[in-house]
Every structure is written in structure tokens, then in C-alpha cells.
Design a protein around this motif. Structure first.
Motif, PDB file in Angstrom:
ATOM      1  N   UNK A  50     -22.909  -6.309 -16.369  1.00  0.00           N
ATOM      2  CA  UNK A  50     -23.489  -5.071 -15.844  1.00  0.00           C
ATOM      3  C   UNK A  50     -22.589  -3.880 -16.146  1.00  0.00           C
ATOM      4  N   UNK A  51     -21.282  -4.080 -16.022  1.00  0.00           N
ATOM      5  CA  UNK A  51     -20.323  -3.001 -16.248  1.00  0.00           C
ATOM      6  C   UNK A  51     -20.282  -2.498 -17.675  1.00  0.00           C
ATOM      7  N   UNK A  55     -21.943   1.690 -14.124  1.00  0.00           N
ATOM      8  CA  UNK A  55     -20.922   1.384 -13.106  1.00  0.00           C
ATOM      9  C   UNK A  55     -21.369   0.215 -12.235  1.00  0.00           C
ATOM     10  N   UNK A  56     -20.461  -0.741 -12.034  1.00  0.00           N
ATOM     11  CA  UNK A  56     -20.786  -1.948 -11.286  1.00  0.00           C
ATOM     12  C   UNK A  56     -19.601  -2.374 -10.435  1.00  0.00           C
ATOM     13  N   UNK A  61     -12.918  -5.250  -7.471  1.00  0.00           N
ATOM     14  CA  UNK A  61     -13.171  -5.123  -8.907  1.00  0.00           C
ATOM     15  C   UNK A  61     -14.317  -4.155  -9.140  1.00  0.00           C
ATOM     16  N   UNK A  62     -14.048  -3.115  -9.936  1.00  0.00           N
ATOM     17  CA  UNK A  62     -15.073  -2.165 -10.326  1.00  0.00           C
ATOM     18  C   UNK A  62     -14.987  -1.986 -11.836  1.00  0.00           C
ATOM     19  N   UNK A  75     -13.888   0.329 -18.618  1.00  0.00           N
ATOM     20  CA  UNK A  75     -12.865   0.585 -17.608  1.00  0.00           C
ATOM     21  C   UNK A  75     -12.932  -0.476 -16.518  1.00  0.00           C
ATOM     22  N   UNK A  76     -11.769  -0.929 -16.074  1.00  0.00           N
ATOM     23  CA  UNK A  76     -11.652  -1.873 -14.968  1.00  0.00           C
ATOM     24  C   UNK A  76     -10.753  -1.241 -13.929  1.00  0.00           C
TER      25      UNK A  76
END
Length: 85
Positions: A50-51, A55-56, A61-62, A75-76
Motif C-alpha cells: 500500500x505504501x 501513505x499507509x 511503521x508508516x 519513505x519509511x
């Protein structure tokens, strides 16, 4: 991978992203740091998928996509009691 310091300066951090057949719904990333050694994280493959497009995630964790010039960047944001990266 590049770790962004609070100043915005990127620092290269060797990392290995993988998955294991006995746990097919999870992704594993191991960061190799000179101070902390091997730092593993495990999160859902669906979150990573999804990321790649939007944005997920929330909490620890994003993941979100951006573009830097002609390059696409994933980006993590990782948060733990030991810190944030």
C-alpha cells in the motif's frame, strides 16, 4: 537506504529487505549500523504494498511514496522506545 538526520542530511545505512516463505505475510528489514549492530524490523507485506502508492500505516511503521526530481522514493518512518528513524 538513507537515514535522514534531524538536520535533513542523509546518511547511508546498509539494509537488507526480505521475506521468508514460512511467514509469507510479513516483510523483514535489517539495518546494519556501526553502533547498534543489526537492527531488525518486521511488518506486514500489505503495508509495504500500500505504501508504494499512498501513505499507509500508523503507529510504529508508516510508509509513503514521494518523488525527488525524476526519481520515485519510498519513505519509511519507524518508531520504537529506543528512537525514531
Amino acid at each position: 537506504m538513507a537515514l535522514l538526520l534531524p538536520s535533513g542530511e542523509p546518511v547511508t545505512v546498509p539494509a537488507l529487505l526480505s521475506y521468508r516463505t514460512h511467514d509469507p505475510l510479513a516483510v523483514r528489514i535489517v539495518f546494519h549500523t556501526p553502533t547498534a549492530g543489526h537492527v531488525p524490523w518486521v511488518f506486514a507485506r500489505d503495508l509495504l504494498a500500500q505504501g508504494l502508492h499512498r501513505p499507509s500505516g500508523h503507529g510504529d511503521v508508516q510508509i509513503w511514496p514521494t518523488e525527488a526530481g525524476h526519481e520515485k522514493v519510498l519513505n519509511l518512518a519507524l518508531t520504537s522506545p529506543q528512537g525514531t528513524a
